[in-house]
Design an enzyme around this catalytic site. Sequence first.
Site, PDB file in Angstrom:
ATOM      1  N   CYS A 151       5.877  -0.059   7.637  1.00 52.67           N
ATOM      2  CA  CYS A 151       5.512   1.102   6.835  1.00 52.67           C
ATOM      3  C   CYS A 151       6.719   1.502   5.992  1.00 52.67           C
ATOM      4  CB  CYS A 151       5.107   2.250   7.755  1.00 52.67           C
ATOM      5  SG  CYS A 151       4.698   3.768   6.879  1.00 52.67           S
ATOM      6  N   LEU A 152       6.474   1.781   4.718  1.00 51.27           N
ATOM      7  CA  LEU A 152       7.581   2.177   3.837  1.00 51.27           C
ATOM      8  C   LEU A 152       8.208   3.486   4.297  1.00 51.27           C
ATOM      9  CD1 LEU A 152       5.995   1.240   0.381  1.00 51.27           C
ATOM     10  CD2 LEU A 152       7.775   0.006   1.631  1.00 51.27           C
TER      11      LEU A 152
ATOM     12  N   GLY B 224       0.838  -1.191   0.000  1.00 46.59           N
ATOM     13  CA  GLY B 224       0.000   0.000   0.000  1.00 46.59           C
ATOM     14  C   GLY B 224       0.871   1.239   0.000  1.00 46.59           C
TER      15      GLY B 224
ATOM     16  N   HIS C  80      -2.360   7.872   6.748  1.00 49.75           N
ATOM     17  CA  HIS C  80      -1.313   8.702   6.123  1.00 49.75           C
ATOM     18  C   HIS C  80      -1.914   9.986   5.557  1.00 49.75           C
ATOM     19  CE1 HIS C  80       2.423   6.482   6.284  1.00 49.75           C
ATOM     20  NE2 HIS C  80       1.895   5.390   5.773  1.00 49.75           N
TER      21      HIS C  80
ATOM     22  N   HIS D 259      -4.569   1.920   7.327  1.00 44.65           N
ATOM     23  CA  HIS D 259      -3.207   2.445   7.493  1.00 44.65           C
ATOM     24  C   HIS D 259      -2.958   3.584   6.501  1.00 44.65           C
ATOM     25  CE1 HIS D 259       1.316   1.665   8.061  1.00 44.65           C
ATOM     26  NE2 HIS D 259       1.277   2.407   6.975  1.00 44.65           N
ATOM     27  N   GLU D 260      -3.375   3.384   5.237  1.00 45.61           N
ATOM     28  CA  GLU D 260      -3.117   4.408   4.208  1.00 45.61           C
ATOM     29  C   GLU D 260      -3.985   5.644   4.419  1.00 45.61           C
ATOM     30  OE1 GLU D 260      -0.502   3.819   2.793  1.00 45.61           O
ATOM     31  OE2 GLU D 260      -0.422   1.638   2.913  1.00 45.61           O
TER      32      GLU D 260
ATOM     33  N   GLN E 263       2.895   9.878   1.271  1.00 48.32           N
ATOM     34  CA  GLN E 263       4.227   9.277   1.421  1.00 48.32           C
ATOM     35  C   GLN E 263       5.191   9.666   0.305  1.00 48.32           C
ATOM     36  OE1 GLN E 263       2.365   5.208   2.122  1.00 48.32           O
ATOM     37  NE2 GLN E 263       4.253   5.012   3.287  1.00 48.32           N
TER      38      GLN E 263
HETATM   39 ZN    ZN Z   1       2.697   3.482   5.867  1.00 45.98          ZN
END
Ligand code: ZN
Length: 180
Positions: free
Chosen positions: A98-99, A53, A144, A140-141, A58
């Site tokens: 998380c990236l 995702g 963000h 989660h997204e 991000q």
């Molecule tokens: Zn994330």
Amino acid sequence: MQGRIFIMTILKILEFPDPKLRIKAVPVEIIDDALQIIIDNMFETMYAAPGIGLAATQVDIHRRFLIADISAEKNEPYVLINPKITKKNGLEVTEEGCLSVPGYFDSVERADSICVSYLDRQGNQQEEEMTGLLAVCVQHEIDHLEGKLFVDYLSEAKRQKVRKKLHKSRKLQSDSSIML
Ligand code: ZN
């Protein structure tokens, strides 16, 4: 003259504690070609990471849309534009990564089933029930897009630890598939 007309681009992913990750995204008003290119580049970036995702926030684009693909074959791409969770049910604890917080994983409790309304990349209104990993990923997204990170669910002491760890090993990568 450039020989190529169209190339995919890997975008730079912002990393915690970059303050730009705290910017609240504004709604998407026009789904145009420029947005389609950004979406394609985001998929390229997410698949390369690899992650399941990625929210626009991000990659330093502060508009309300996100992408996801939880399939092993990377052939079930989701694009959620102006997503809104209309219903939440149940609770599930998942080990999340998380990236934007590379190399760190921790348990987060979220709804295990959600109803989400959104526009797809063609601009069609969708309403969908999501469960399991997809539900976790989308929650989660959407966080963000609100400027929220999964480490916000942890204690301040743990967050400090994450900050230190990231400072020490910026390049640490994990091969877990739950990178969001
Ligand atoms: Zn994330």
